[in-house]
Design a protein around this motif. Structure first.
Motif, PDB file in Angstrom:
ATOM      1  N   GLY A  22     -11.493   7.750 -11.831  1.00 24.86           N
ATOM      2  CA  GLY A  22     -10.114   8.224 -11.855  1.00 24.86           C
ATOM      3  C   GLY A  22      -9.752   9.278 -10.841  1.00 24.86           C
ATOM      4  O   GLY A  22      -8.584   9.527 -10.598  1.00 24.86           O
ATOM      5  N   THR A  23     -10.761   9.914 -10.232  1.00 29.48           N
ATOM      6  CA  THR A  23     -10.449  10.947  -9.243  1.00 29.48           C
ATOM      7  C   THR A  23     -10.961  10.538  -7.865  1.00 29.48           C
ATOM      8  O   THR A  23     -11.873   9.717  -7.745  1.00 29.48           O
ATOM      9  CB  THR A  23     -11.084  12.301  -9.614  1.00 29.48           C
ATOM     10  N   GLU A  24     -10.381  11.142  -6.858  1.00 30.05           N
ATOM     11  CA  GLU A  24     -10.780  10.870  -5.472  1.00 30.05           C
ATOM     12  C   GLU A  24     -12.253  11.232  -5.256  1.00 30.05           C
ATOM     13  O   GLU A  24     -12.984  10.525  -4.576  1.00 30.05           O
ATOM     14  CB  GLU A  24      -9.877  11.671  -4.528  1.00 30.05           C
ATOM     15  N   LEU A  40      -8.472   0.920  -8.060  1.00 27.85           N
ATOM     16  CA  LEU A  40      -7.708   0.311  -9.143  1.00 27.85           C
ATOM     17  C   LEU A  40      -7.256  -1.094  -8.763  1.00 27.85           C
ATOM     18  O   LEU A  40      -7.298  -2.021  -9.575  1.00 27.85           O
ATOM     19  CB  LEU A  40      -6.510   1.176  -9.512  1.00 27.85           C
ATOM     20  N   ALA A  41      -6.838  -1.286  -7.500  1.00 25.02           N
ATOM     21  CA  ALA A  41      -6.429  -2.610  -7.049  1.00 25.02           C
ATOM     22  C   ALA A  41      -7.607  -3.588  -7.090  1.00 25.02           C
ATOM     23  O   ALA A  41      -7.472  -4.728  -7.548  1.00 25.02           O
ATOM     24  CB  ALA A  41      -5.867  -2.527  -5.637  1.00 25.02           C
ATOM     25  N   ILE A  42      -8.772  -3.140  -6.632  1.00 26.28           N
ATOM     26  CA  ILE A  42      -9.959  -3.995  -6.652  1.00 26.28           C
ATOM     27  C   ILE A  42     -10.350  -4.305  -8.088  1.00 26.28           C
ATOM     28  O   ILE A  42     -10.701  -5.430  -8.432  1.00 26.28           O
ATOM     29  CB  ILE A  42     -11.111  -3.318  -5.884  1.00 26.28           C
ATOM     30  N   PHE A  43     -10.260  -3.298  -8.976  1.00 27.41           N
ATOM     31  CA  PHE A  43     -10.562  -3.514 -10.395  1.00 27.41           C
ATOM     32  C   PHE A  43      -9.610  -4.528 -11.005  1.00 27.41           C
ATOM     33  O   PHE A  43     -10.020  -5.386 -11.778  1.00 27.41           O
ATOM     34  CB  PHE A  43     -10.462  -2.175 -11.147  1.00 27.41           C
ATOM     35  N   SER A  44      -8.330  -4.461 -10.628  1.00 25.30           N
ATOM     36  CA  SER A  44      -7.339  -5.373 -11.188  1.00 25.30           C
ATOM     37  C   SER A  44      -7.575  -6.820 -10.751  1.00 25.30           C
ATOM     38  O   SER A  44      -7.314  -7.755 -11.500  1.00 25.30           O
ATOM     39  CB  SER A  44      -5.933  -4.955 -10.758  1.00 25.30           C
ATOM     40  N   ILE A  45      -8.088  -6.979  -9.529  1.00 27.16           N
ATOM     41  CA  ILE A  45      -8.327  -8.318  -9.010  1.00 27.16           C
ATOM     42  C   ILE A  45      -9.579  -8.946  -9.594  1.00 27.16           C
ATOM     43  O   ILE A  45      -9.617 -10.140  -9.855  1.00 27.16           O
ATOM     44  CB  ILE A  45      -8.412  -8.278  -7.466  1.00 27.16           C
ATOM     45  N   THR A  46     -10.595  -8.133  -9.805  1.00 26.71           N
ATOM     46  CA  THR A  46     -11.882  -8.695 -10.243  1.00 26.71           C
ATOM     47  C   THR A  46     -12.030  -8.831 -11.713  1.00 26.71           C
ATOM     48  O   THR A  46     -11.463  -8.516 -12.557  1.00 26.71           O
ATOM     49  CB  THR A  46     -13.068  -7.852  -9.725  1.00 26.71           C
ATOM     50  N   LEU A  50      -3.616   5.107   1.854  1.00 27.80           N
ATOM     51  CA  LEU A  50      -3.663   5.164   0.394  1.00 27.80           C
ATOM     52  C   LEU A  50      -4.905   5.910  -0.080  1.00 27.80           C
ATOM     53  O   LEU A  50      -5.969   5.814   0.530  1.00 27.80           O
ATOM     54  CB  LEU A  50      -3.690   3.748  -0.193  1.00 27.80           C
ATOM     55  N   PRO A  51      -4.805   6.614  -1.202  1.00 19.52           N
ATOM     56  CA  PRO A  51      -5.989   7.261  -1.764  1.00 19.52           C
ATOM     57  C   PRO A  51      -6.993   6.212  -2.256  1.00 19.52           C
ATOM     58  O   PRO A  51      -6.612   5.078  -2.592  1.00 19.52           O
ATOM     59  CB  PRO A  51      -5.452   8.065  -2.941  1.00 19.52           C
ATOM     60  N   LEU A  52      -8.249   6.590  -2.314  1.00 18.31           N
ATOM     61  CA  LEU A  52      -9.284   5.658  -2.772  1.00 18.31           C
ATOM     62  C   LEU A  52      -9.066   5.237  -4.221  1.00 18.31           C
ATOM     63  O   LEU A  52      -9.418   4.126  -4.601  1.00 18.31           O
ATOM     64  CB  LEU A  52     -10.667   6.291  -2.613  1.00 18.31           C
ATOM     65  N   THR A  53      -8.465   6.100  -5.019  1.00 17.22           N
ATOM     66  CA  THR A  53      -8.215   5.748  -6.420  1.00 17.22           C
ATOM     67  C   THR A  53      -7.293   4.531  -6.526  1.00 17.22           C
ATOM     68  O   THR A  53      -7.484   3.677  -7.387  1.00 17.22           O
ATOM     69  CB  THR A  53      -7.607   6.939  -7.182  1.00 17.22           C
ATOM     70  N   VAL A  54      -6.313   4.448  -5.630  1.00 19.44           N
ATOM     71  CA  VAL A  54      -5.398   3.294  -5.623  1.00 19.44           C
ATOM     72  C   VAL A  54      -6.164   2.041  -5.215  1.00 19.44           C
ATOM     73  O   VAL A  54      -6.013   0.981  -5.822  1.00 19.44           O
ATOM     74  CB  VAL A  54      -4.200   3.554  -4.684  1.00 19.44           C
ATOM     75  N   TRP A  55      -6.998   2.148  -4.184  1.00 23.82           N
ATOM     76  CA  TRP A  55      -7.807   1.014  -3.738  1.00 23.82           C
ATOM     77  C   TRP A  55      -8.742   0.534  -4.847  1.00 23.82           C
ATOM     78  O   TRP A  55      -8.853  -0.658  -5.101  1.00 23.82           O
ATOM     79  CB  TRP A  55      -8.632   1.411  -2.514  1.00 23.82           C
ATOM     80  N   ASN A  99     -15.510   2.218   9.143  1.00 21.49           N
ATOM     81  CA  ASN A  99     -16.069   0.857   9.167  1.00 21.49           C
ATOM     82  C   ASN A  99     -16.117   0.211   7.785  1.00 21.49           C
ATOM     83  O   ASN A  99     -17.055  -0.485   7.434  1.00 21.49           O
ATOM     84  CB  ASN A  99     -17.471   0.845   9.801  1.00 21.49           C
ATOM     85  N   THR A 100     -15.102   0.473   6.975  1.00 20.97           N
ATOM     86  CA  THR A 100     -14.951  -0.181   5.674  1.00 20.97           C
ATOM     87  C   THR A 100     -13.544  -0.776   5.606  1.00 20.97           C
ATOM     88  O   THR A 100     -12.749  -0.616   6.531  1.00 20.97           O
ATOM     89  CB  THR A 100     -15.122   0.823   4.511  1.00 20.97           C
ATOM     90  N   ILE A 101     -13.236  -1.420   4.509  1.00 22.01           N
ATOM     91  CA  ILE A 101     -11.887  -1.967   4.345  1.00 22.01           C
ATOM     92  C   ILE A 101     -10.846  -0.857   4.188  1.00 22.01           C
ATOM     93  O   ILE A 101      -9.664  -1.098   4.314  1.00 22.01           O
ATOM     94  CB  ILE A 101     -11.795  -2.939   3.150  1.00 22.01           C
ATOM     95  N   PHE A 102     -11.293   0.375   3.937  1.00 31.67           N
ATOM     96  CA  PHE A 102     -10.393   1.502   3.732  1.00 31.67           C
ATOM     97  C   PHE A 102     -10.096   2.261   5.021  1.00 31.67           C
ATOM     98  O   PHE A 102      -9.366   3.241   5.000  1.00 31.67           O
ATOM     99  CB  PHE A 102     -11.006   2.488   2.737  1.00 31.67           C
ATOM    100  N   THR A 103     -10.645   1.859   6.149  1.00 35.26           N
ATOM    101  CA  THR A 103     -10.645   2.631   7.394  1.00 35.26           C
ATOM    102  C   THR A 103      -9.282   3.182   7.801  1.00 35.26           C
ATOM    103  O   THR A 103      -9.119   4.370   7.964  1.00 35.26           O
ATOM    104  CB  THR A 103     -11.230   1.808   8.555  1.00 35.26           C
TER     105      THR A 103
END
Length: 94
Positions: free
Chosen positions: A22-24, A88-94, A81-86, A73-77
């Motif tokens: 839940g936190t950065e 959560l999005a990955i969690f929602s998809i999987t 957006l904060p990592l928490t949003v990323w 060199n990651t998908i977040f490069t």
């Protein structure tokens, strides 16, 4: 009617997910362990000692002074957006 396999699948609930990621800082800690499971190594000179420059959120090698971000060199490069949003999005998809 049969039980829904999607609704009752095993895994983290949203509440458990937020508690764990839940936190950065929690997300950055997970990325650190994923990128450097045996501890930090400079990508330029392979030195193990580093400083953490908190203002820029980068690791700076003690020897060569190379700075490296945990999201380089990651998908977040290039994301703003904060990592928490990323996460959560990955969690929602999987």
């Amino acid at each position: 009617m049969p039980r829904s396999k999607i609704q009752f699948q095993k895994g983290l609930s949203l509440r458990e997910f937020v508690k764990k990621y839940g936190t950065e800082e929690q997300c950055r800690g997970l990325l650190f362990k994923a990128r450097w499971p045996d501890g930090y190594r400079c990508p330029k000179c392979s030195h193990e000692q580093y400083y953490y420059v908190q203002i820029r959120r980068v690791f700076q090698c003690h020897q060569c002074r190379h700075q490296h971000s945990i999201i380089t060199n990651t998908i977040f490069t290039s994301s703003k957006l904060p990592l928490t949003v990323w996460f959560l999005a990955i969690f929602s998809i999987t």
